[in-house]
Scaffold this motif. Structure first.
Motif, PDB file in Angstrom:
ATOM      1  N   THR A 139       0.810  -1.229   0.000  1.00  0.00           N
ATOM      2  CA  THR A 139       0.000   0.000   0.000  1.00  0.00           C
ATOM      3  C   THR A 139       0.838   1.272   0.000  1.00  0.00           C
ATOM      4  O   THR A 139       0.273   2.365  -0.122  1.00  0.00           O
ATOM      5  N   GLY A 140       2.170   1.161   0.144  1.00  0.00           N
ATOM      6  CA  GLY A 140       3.005   2.357   0.216  1.00  0.00           C
ATOM      7  C   GLY A 140       2.709   3.196   1.443  1.00  0.00           C
ATOM      8  O   GLY A 140       2.734   4.438   1.396  1.00  0.00           O
ATOM      9  N   HIS A 141       2.473   2.541   2.554  1.00  0.00           N
ATOM     10  CA  HIS A 141       2.102   3.234   3.788  1.00  0.00           C
ATOM     11  C   HIS A 141       3.190   4.230   4.204  1.00  0.00           C
ATOM     12  O   HIS A 141       4.383   3.937   4.092  1.00  0.00           O
ATOM     13  N   VAL A 142       2.740   5.385   4.696  1.00  0.00           N
ATOM     14  CA  VAL A 142       3.672   6.414   5.173  1.00  0.00           C
ATOM     15  C   VAL A 142       3.765   6.335   6.690  1.00  0.00           C
ATOM     16  O   VAL A 142       2.747   6.404   7.394  1.00  0.00           O
ATOM     17  N   PHE A 143       4.987   6.183   7.175  1.00  0.00           N
ATOM     18  CA  PHE A 143       5.240   6.092   8.612  1.00  0.00           C
ATOM     19  C   PHE A 143       5.868   7.405   9.089  1.00  0.00           C
ATOM     20  O   PHE A 143       7.011   7.723   8.737  1.00  0.00           O
ATOM     21  N   GLY A 144       5.110   8.148   9.891  1.00  0.00           N
ATOM     22  CA  GLY A 144       5.620   9.408  10.416  1.00  0.00           C
ATOM     23  C   GLY A 144       6.483   9.185  11.646  1.00  0.00           C
ATOM     24  O   GLY A 144       6.465   8.104  12.256  1.00  0.00           O
ATOM     25  N   PRO A 145       7.246  10.193  12.041  1.00  0.00           N
ATOM     26  CA  PRO A 145       8.089  10.055  13.235  1.00  0.00           C
ATOM     27  C   PRO A 145       7.240   9.962  14.504  1.00  0.00           C
ATOM     28  O   PRO A 145       6.132  10.519  14.570  1.00  0.00           O
ATOM     29  N   GLY A 146       7.739   9.236  15.494  1.00  0.00           N
ATOM     30  CA  GLY A 146       7.005   9.097  16.748  1.00  0.00           C
ATOM     31  C   GLY A 146       6.065   7.905  16.735  1.00  0.00           C
ATOM     32  O   GLY A 146       6.175   6.999  15.901  1.00  0.00           O
ATOM     33  N   VAL A 147       5.112   7.919  17.655  1.00  0.00           N
ATOM     34  CA  VAL A 147       4.217   6.773  17.846  1.00  0.00           C
ATOM     35  C   VAL A 147       3.193   6.696  16.717  1.00  0.00           C
ATOM     36  O   VAL A 147       2.495   7.671  16.431  1.00  0.00           O
ATOM     37  N   ASN A 148       3.131   5.536  16.075  1.00  0.00           N
ATOM     38  CA  ASN A 148       2.144   5.227  15.024  1.00  0.00           C
ATOM     39  C   ASN A 148       1.323   4.026  15.493  1.00  0.00           C
ATOM     40  O   ASN A 148       1.885   3.020  15.959  1.00  0.00           O
ATOM     41  N   HIS A 149      -0.001   4.110  15.363  1.00  0.00           N
ATOM     42  CA  HIS A 149      -0.842   2.941  15.647  1.00  0.00           C
ATOM     43  C   HIS A 149      -0.986   2.153  14.345  1.00  0.00           C
ATOM     44  O   HIS A 149      -1.509   2.669  13.353  1.00  0.00           O
ATOM     45  N   LEU A 150      -0.522   0.912  14.355  1.00  0.00           N
ATOM     46  CA  LEU A 150      -0.452   0.113  13.132  1.00  0.00           C
ATOM     47  C   LEU A 150      -1.427  -1.066  13.199  1.00  0.00           C
ATOM     48  O   LEU A 150      -1.513  -1.755  14.220  1.00  0.00           O
TER      49      LEU A 150
ATOM     50  N   GLY B 283      -2.589  -4.760  11.057  1.00  0.00           N
ATOM     51  CA  GLY B 283      -1.780  -5.874  10.586  1.00  0.00           C
ATOM     52  C   GLY B 283      -1.028  -5.579   9.306  1.00  0.00           C
ATOM     53  O   GLY B 283       0.154  -5.915   9.177  1.00  0.00           O
ATOM     54  N   GLN B 284      -1.687  -4.955   8.326  1.00  0.00           N
ATOM     55  CA  GLN B 284      -1.044  -4.692   7.043  1.00  0.00           C
ATOM     56  C   GLN B 284       0.082  -3.677   7.181  1.00  0.00           C
ATOM     57  O   GLN B 284       1.186  -3.881   6.653  1.00  0.00           O
ATOM     58  N   SER B 285      -0.162  -2.574   7.873  1.00  0.00           N
ATOM     59  CA  SER B 285       0.887  -1.561   8.009  1.00  0.00           C
ATOM     60  C   SER B 285       2.042  -2.072   8.872  1.00  0.00           C
ATOM     61  O   SER B 285       3.211  -1.742   8.611  1.00  0.00           O
ATOM     62  N   ALA B 286       1.755  -2.896   9.864  1.00  0.00           N
ATOM     63  CA  ALA B 286       2.829  -3.485  10.670  1.00  0.00           C
ATOM     64  C   ALA B 286       3.697  -4.407   9.816  1.00  0.00           C
ATOM     65  O   ALA B 286       4.932  -4.447   9.970  1.00  0.00           O
ATOM     66  N   LEU B 287       3.072  -5.143   8.884  1.00  0.00           N
ATOM     67  CA  LEU B 287       3.836  -6.013   7.998  1.00  0.00           C
ATOM     68  C   LEU B 287       4.743  -5.185   7.088  1.00  0.00           C
ATOM     69  O   LEU B 287       5.925  -5.542   6.886  1.00  0.00           O
ATOM     70  N   GLU B 288       4.238  -4.095   6.561  1.00  0.00           N
ATOM     71  CA  GLU B 288       5.068  -3.238   5.705  1.00  0.00           C
ATOM     72  C   GLU B 288       6.216  -2.617   6.505  1.00  0.00           C
ATOM     73  O   GLU B 288       7.326  -2.447   5.991  1.00  0.00           O
ATOM     74  N   PHE B 289       5.967  -2.282   7.748  1.00  0.00           N
ATOM     75  CA  PHE B 289       7.017  -1.748   8.617  1.00  0.00           C
ATOM     76  C   PHE B 289       8.117  -2.793   8.836  1.00  0.00           C
ATOM     77  O   PHE B 289       9.320  -2.473   8.807  1.00  0.00           O
ATOM     78  N   ALA B 290       7.708  -4.047   9.026  1.00  0.00           N
ATOM     79  CA  ALA B 290       8.676  -5.115   9.292  1.00  0.00           C
ATOM     80  C   ALA B 290       9.479  -5.494   8.057  1.00  0.00           C
ATOM     81  O   ALA B 290      10.630  -5.928   8.167  1.00  0.00           O
ATOM     82  N   ARG B 291       8.906  -5.327   6.867  1.00  0.00           N
ATOM     83  CA  ARG B 291       9.562  -5.793   5.646  1.00  0.00           C
ATOM     84  C   ARG B 291      10.517  -4.768   5.025  1.00  0.00           C
ATOM     85  O   ARG B 291      11.408  -5.133   4.254  1.00  0.00           O
ATOM     86  N   GLU B 292      10.345  -3.500   5.318  1.00  0.00           N
ATOM     87  CA  GLU B 292      11.044  -2.450   4.575  1.00  0.00           C
ATOM     88  C   GLU B 292      12.555  -2.434   4.838  1.00  0.00           C
ATOM     89  O   GLU B 292      13.009  -2.486   5.972  1.00  0.00           O
ATOM     90  N   ARG B 293      13.318  -2.368   3.750  1.00  0.00           N
ATOM     91  CA  ARG B 293      14.764  -2.140   3.853  1.00  0.00           C
ATOM     92  C   ARG B 293      15.267  -1.166   2.793  1.00  0.00           C
ATOM     93  O   ARG B 293      16.300  -0.523   2.975  1.00  0.00           O
ATOM     94  N   TYR B 294      14.557  -1.055   1.679  1.00  0.00           N
ATOM     95  CA  TYR B 294      15.039  -0.211   0.584  1.00  0.00           C
ATOM     96  C   TYR B 294      14.958   1.278   0.916  1.00  0.00           C
ATOM     97  O   TYR B 294      15.651   2.093   0.298  1.00  0.00           O
ATOM     98  N   ALA B 295      14.152   1.650   1.882  1.00  0.00           N
ATOM     99  CA  ALA B 295      14.004   3.063   2.227  1.00  0.00           C
ATOM    100  C   ALA B 295      15.127   3.572   3.129  1.00  0.00           C
ATOM    101  O   ALA B 295      15.184   4.769   3.422  1.00  0.00           O
ATOM    102  N   PHE B 296      16.051   2.682   3.545  1.00  0.00           N
ATOM    103  CA  PHE B 296      17.087   3.066   4.513  1.00  0.00           C
ATOM    104  C   PHE B 296      18.478   2.964   3.897  1.00  0.00           C
ATOM    105  O   PHE B 296      18.755   2.058   3.094  1.00  0.00           O
ATOM    106  N   SER B 297      19.348   3.848   4.341  1.00  0.00           N
ATOM    107  CA  SER B 297      20.712   3.859   3.802  1.00  0.00           C
ATOM    108  C   SER B 297      21.482   2.601   4.191  1.00  0.00           C
ATOM    109  O   SER B 297      22.351   2.152   3.433  1.00  0.00           O
ATOM    110  N   ASP B 298      21.188   2.035   5.354  1.00  0.00           N
ATOM    111  CA  ASP B 298      21.897   0.816   5.766  1.00  0.00           C
ATOM    112  C   ASP B 298      21.040  -0.440   5.582  1.00  0.00           C
ATOM    113  O   ASP B 298      21.344  -1.510   6.123  1.00  0.00           O
ATOM    114  N   GLY B 299      19.977  -0.308   4.792  1.00  0.00           N
ATOM    115  CA  GLY B 299      19.203  -1.462   4.342  1.00  0.00           C
ATOM    116  C   GLY B 299      18.734  -2.393   5.447  1.00  0.00           C
ATOM    117  O   GLY B 299      17.945  -2.023   6.308  1.00  0.00           O
TER     118      GLY B 299
END
Length: 373
Positions: free
Chosen positions: A232-243, A245-261
């Motif tokens: 879904t291309g979910h946007v995660f803002g700084p600080g506390v986010n209420h997630l 199941g789907q957004s939590a899965l995207e949070f757990a899977r992401e590596r391409y958005a970070f410089s250290d992968g």
């Protein structure tokens, strides 16, 4: 004297059709007596039937509960018979207590499969046939549970770490699940640290989403804001986010958005596990025996566990964590010695000296020297 047809003229037909001058009055008198007797018989029969019917209707007119009772002569139409109130249902028996876990440390391996189907079915197929299945362990965490159960230590293992997989040979550590299922992955991590793993737990994408949604979502403190490159291309803002199941899965899977992968990905996965534990232990939920059993029943739909980890053992472990201090959970990532390429694959080389030191700390109860809150 007989008639030509053989009938006796003294019979009733003869008398009725041709009475003589001397017997007519006798016949009339006999007929009246016969009719009177018949009427008397009919009246007697009618009286008997009436009595029987009256008794039957009087009995059937009363409710079954009052058939043996006679009405009170002083009762008035406005009065109602008193009834005994129904007995209150017996209170449910107290829940059976959950046994205490022996005061000994425990190691639990947590596997996150990248299967879009059923990781449980894939692992079972591999275990039964030895055939490789198309799923890998995108998440690998060794969770050390000390004897006092008041904290935990989480050691994340990067998926691209190049290791020797027992029974297979050199490969990325995430390939153990593909080629040998849960057992091969467990043996690989045991060999890497020189420890014994007591239990293994596995989740796939579907199970992870279901678990988080079943908990009503989780609150995650996002350290680095980003937009997911998955689904879904979910946007995660700084600080506390209420997630959910789907957004939590995207949070757990992401590596391409970070410089250290993958390094930030495993840190985010540690944050997620802490958030799930905080949700489970919040409000003293694990102190309620029935709640713990309900939690285990719920989790059975989403988790795949090793053969020795039945629902009873899972409930005992969950109950033993009722005094867990989530803020004291220590985390670390398996030490590596740089990256490179093997057979065209981008890999991370393990730092075996540092890993051996971590393994010794696990065996000796000193892992707090490495894994810090």
């Amino acid at each position: 004297m007989s008639t030509p047809d053989g009938s006796d003229p003294s019979g009733p037909n003869a008398s009725a059709s041709a009475p003589g001058p001397h017997n007519g009055s006798w016949v009339a008198h006999g007929r009246r007596r016969w009719i009177a007797a018949l009427l008397a018989l009919v009246l007697v029969a009618a009286a008997v039937v009436a009595v029987i019917s009256l008794n039957r209707s009087g009995t059937e007119a009363q409710p079954a509960a009052t058939q043996s009772e006679s009405p009170s002569p002083s009762a008035t139409p406005s009065e109602t018979p008193s009834e005994t109130p129904p007995l209150a249902p017996a209170p449910p028996p107290p829940p059976e207590p959950i046994p205490e876990l022996p005061a000994a440390p425990m190691n639990v391996l947590v596997i996150g499969s990248d299967s879009r189907a059923s990781a449980r079915d894939a692992a079972a197929h591999t275990a039964a046939t030895g055939e490789a299945m198309d799923h890998r362990s995108d998440t690998l965490m060794l969770v050390h549970v000390p004897a006092d159960r008041r904290t935990l230590f989480i050691i994340s293992i990067n998926r691209d770490t190049w290791v020797d997989i027992p029974g297979f040979g050199g490969a990325k550590i995430n390939a153990g699940l593909q080629y040998g299922g849960i057992d091969m992955t467990t043996q690989t991590v045991q060999s890497l640290f020189g420890i014994t793993i007591d239990h293994t737990v596995m989740l796939d994408f579907h199970g992870f989403r279901g678990m988080v949604d079943g908990l009503g979502g989780i609150d995650v403190n996002v350290p680095i804001p980003f937009q997911s490159t998955h689904d879904t291309g979910h946007v995660f803002g700084p600080g506390v986010n209420h997630l959910d199941g789907q957004s939590a899965l995207e949070f757990a899977r992401e590596r391409y958005a970070f410089s250290d992968g993958d390094f930030q990905r495993v840190r985010n996965q540690q944050i997620l596990l802490k958030a799930i534990l905080a949700r489970l232990t919040g409000g003293g939920g694990l102190n309620d025996v029935n709640a713990v059993r309900g939690l285990v029943d719920f989790a059975s739909c989403c988790l795949t566990v090793d053969r020795g980890f039945d629902p009873v053992q899972a409930a005992i472990l969950a109950y033993s964590l009722r005094n867990l201090d989530v803020n004291a959970i220590g985390t670390m990532t398996l030490p590596t010695a740089g990256s490179g390429f093997i057979a065209g694959q981008s890999v991370l080389f393990p730092d075996y000296g540092a890993i051996n030191a971590v393994g010794a700390a696990l065996r000796e109860g000193r892992i707090g020297e490495f894994a810090v809150p």
